[in-house]
Design a protein around this motif. Structure first.
Motif, PDB file in Angstrom:
ATOM      1  N   ILE A  59       0.846  -1.199   0.000  1.00 52.07           N
ATOM      2  CA  ILE A  59       0.000   0.000   0.000  1.00 52.07           C
ATOM      3  C   ILE A  59       0.882   1.251   0.000  1.00 52.07           C
ATOM      4  CG2 ILE A  59      -1.707   1.317   1.312  1.00 52.07           C
ATOM      5  CD1 ILE A  59      -2.718  -1.438   2.383  1.00 52.07           C
ATOM      6  N   ARG A  60       1.918   1.235   0.840  1.00 52.59           N
ATOM      7  CA  ARG A  60       2.829   2.394   0.857  1.00 52.59           C
ATOM      8  C   ARG A  60       3.414   2.643  -0.535  1.00 52.59           C
ATOM      9  NH1 ARG A  60       4.534   0.064   6.138  1.00 52.59           N
ATOM     10  NH2 ARG A  60       4.032   1.582   7.764  1.00 52.59           N
ATOM     11  N   LEU A 241     -10.844  -4.893   1.848  1.00 53.42           N
ATOM     12  CA  LEU A 241     -10.810  -4.714   0.388  1.00 53.42           C
ATOM     13  C   LEU A 241     -11.714  -5.688  -0.341  1.00 53.42           C
ATOM     14  CD1 LEU A 241      -9.165  -2.713  -1.461  1.00 53.42           C
ATOM     15  CD2 LEU A 241      -8.481  -2.724   0.934  1.00 53.42           C
ATOM     16  N   ASP A 242     -12.092  -6.801   0.306  1.00 59.01           N
ATOM     17  CA  ASP A 242     -12.924  -7.773  -0.427  1.00 59.01           C
ATOM     18  C   ASP A 242     -14.362  -7.298  -0.606  1.00 59.01           C
ATOM     19  OD1 ASP A 242     -14.534  -8.605   1.792  1.00 59.01           O
ATOM     20  OD2 ASP A 242     -13.166 -10.232   2.291  1.00 59.01           O
ATOM     21  N   ASN A 286      -3.718  -8.220  -0.197  1.00 55.01           N
ATOM     22  CA  ASN A 286      -2.780  -9.336  -0.340  1.00 55.01           C
ATOM     23  C   ASN A 286      -2.061  -9.217  -1.684  1.00 55.01           C
ATOM     24  OD1 ASN A 286      -1.466 -11.741  -0.733  1.00 55.01           O
ATOM     25  ND2 ASN A 286      -3.081 -12.983   0.184  1.00 55.01           N
ATOM     26  N   PRO A 287      -0.868  -8.606  -1.704  1.00 56.03           N
ATOM     27  CA  PRO A 287      -0.211  -8.347  -2.983  1.00 56.03           C
ATOM     28  C   PRO A 287       0.187  -9.610  -3.743  1.00 56.03           C
ATOM     29  CG  PRO A 287       1.195  -7.708  -1.136  1.00 56.03           C
ATOM     30  CD  PRO A 287      -0.135  -8.054  -0.550  1.00 56.03           C
ATOM     31  N   LEU A 288       0.221 -10.769  -3.064  1.00 62.61           N
ATOM     32  CA  LEU A 288       0.591 -12.002  -3.769  1.00 62.61           C
ATOM     33  C   LEU A 288      -0.454 -12.382  -4.809  1.00 62.61           C
ATOM     34  CD1 LEU A 288       1.878 -14.174  -0.788  1.00 62.61           C
ATOM     35  CD2 LEU A 288       3.082 -12.458  -2.138  1.00 62.61           C
ATOM     36  N   ALA A 297      -3.637  -2.716  -4.230  1.00 62.00           N
ATOM     37  CA  ALA A 297      -2.861  -1.860  -3.322  1.00 62.00           C
ATOM     38  C   ALA A 297      -3.097  -0.388  -3.624  1.00 62.00           C
ATOM     39  CB  ALA A 297      -1.374  -2.203  -3.423  1.00 62.00           C
ATOM     40  N   LEU A 298      -3.237  -0.049  -4.898  1.00 65.46           N
ATOM     41  CA  LEU A 298      -3.524   1.342  -5.250  1.00 65.46           C
ATOM     42  C   LEU A 298      -4.884   1.765  -4.712  1.00 65.46           C
ATOM     43  CD1 LEU A 298      -2.902   3.974  -6.769  1.00 65.46           C
ATOM     44  CD2 LEU A 298      -3.898   2.928  -8.814  1.00 65.46           C
TER      45      LEU A 298
END
Ligand code: MN
Ligand code: MN
Length: 315
Positions: A59-60, A241-242, A286-288, A297-298
């Motif tokens: 996220i950062r 986010l879901d 979850n970036p994976l 993430a954006l």
């Protein structure tokens, strides 16, 4: 402390430097900051796709795109109204959920006791319970405004375990951390384990607004509904986010087809003016499992920035 301003991306290219949230100063001692953004890189409470431990830094990394003025809220310059810092991450103990929760509670308490609004980046949704434990000690029981495809009010998972990403908002009622009659859950949809998956929240005292109902209400109607429900109580804002359609946010633990688009969910959040947020989190990034361009993430970074704008409007 000086007014905390982010690095100016008109002067220093975004890809230069260490990526803190929105290029804000990284501090350990938050001093007299109004808002302290911090990471909760814990995902051992996730029943399904783990990897949200990498959420805060993902996220950062995307948040460096964001600019200080919010044109949807009367051109408020968030950082002229608020001193905001990036307070780094809470310690965690991977694989040890209860010990990680204790760390998150202590970190949240340190920030809240310093007078800052903790704005946490998850992590799976189990992180909200220790945040609420710390915040309720400072502020008393809070109204919960909770966006999620799921109620997260199940009693237990897997052989009776009471702590997980699926249980925080039942534990929060049992522990007296939230006032369910002043609280609202928004965005529920999808298939159920049991017919009671929604009504279990109503029995705890929550109001539930499904995805279909939220879309039908529209942003203004939803904002009005939330203001009436909260009714002056201080608020903890929790965003999973879901709640967003997997096409807009694929990088989550438990995706549910058929949700609001990124544009629709941002319009809903922007309508949530008129109450005081004393703590907030943006969880389950979850970036994976994220898509090209790190769209989840954006969006998570953008949601956090919209929450900052809501807080700034009250100052
Ligand atoms: Mn959740
Ligand atoms: Mn969920």
């Amino acid at each position: 402390m000086q007014t905390q301003m982010p690095v100016d991306s008109l002067g220093v290219p975004r890809f230069v430097g260490v990526p803190t949230f929105m290029r804000l100063p990284y501090v350990r001692d938050v001093g007299d900051a109004d808002v302290a953004v911090f990471g909760m890189p814990s995902d051992c409470g996730g029943p399904y796709r783990t990897g949200a431990r990498f959420g805060p830094n993902a996220i950062r990394a995307q948040s460096i795109m964001l600019r200080p003025i919010n044109p949807y809220q009367g051109n408020v310059n968030v950082f002229e109204r608020l001193r905001v810092v990036d307070a780094g991450d809470s310690p965690v103990v991977p694989g040890y959920l209860l010990r990680s929760m204790d760390h998150i509670e202590r970190t949240t308490a340190r920030l809240a006791e310093a007078g800052a609004v903790p704005l946490g980046l998850g992590g799976d949704h189990s992180v909200s319970l220790p945040e609420l434990r710390a915040l309720a000690r400072v502020h008393g029981p809070l109204a919960l405004v909770h966006f999620d495809a799921h109620t997260d009010t199940w009693d237990s998972y897997f052989d009776g375990e009471r702590y997980s990403a699926g249980t925080p908002f039942r534990r929060a009622v049992e522990e007296g951390l939230v006032v369910p009659e002043r609280s609202i859950q928004i965005g529920m949809r999808g298939s159920l384990f049991r017919e009671s998956d929604i009504s279990q929240s109503l029995e705890l005292g929550y109001q539930v607004v499904t995805t279909d109902e939220a879309i039908a209400l529209g942003p203004d109607g939803l904002g009005q509904r939330v203001r009436e429900r909260v009714a002056g109580q201080r608020v903890f804002f929790s965003f999973d986010l879901d709640v967003v359609d997997p096409a807009s946010a694929p990088g989550v633990q438990t995706p549910e087809a058929g949700g609001p688009t990124a544009r629709e969910i941002l319009s809903m959040i922007r309508a949530l003016t008129g109450f005081e947020i004393v703590g907030a989190d943006v969880v389950e990034t979850n970036p994976l499992y994220d898509g090209p361009g790190q769209v989840t993430a954006l969006l998570a970074a953008t949601v956090a920035a919209e929450v900052l704008a809501l807080i700034a409007l009250r100052r």
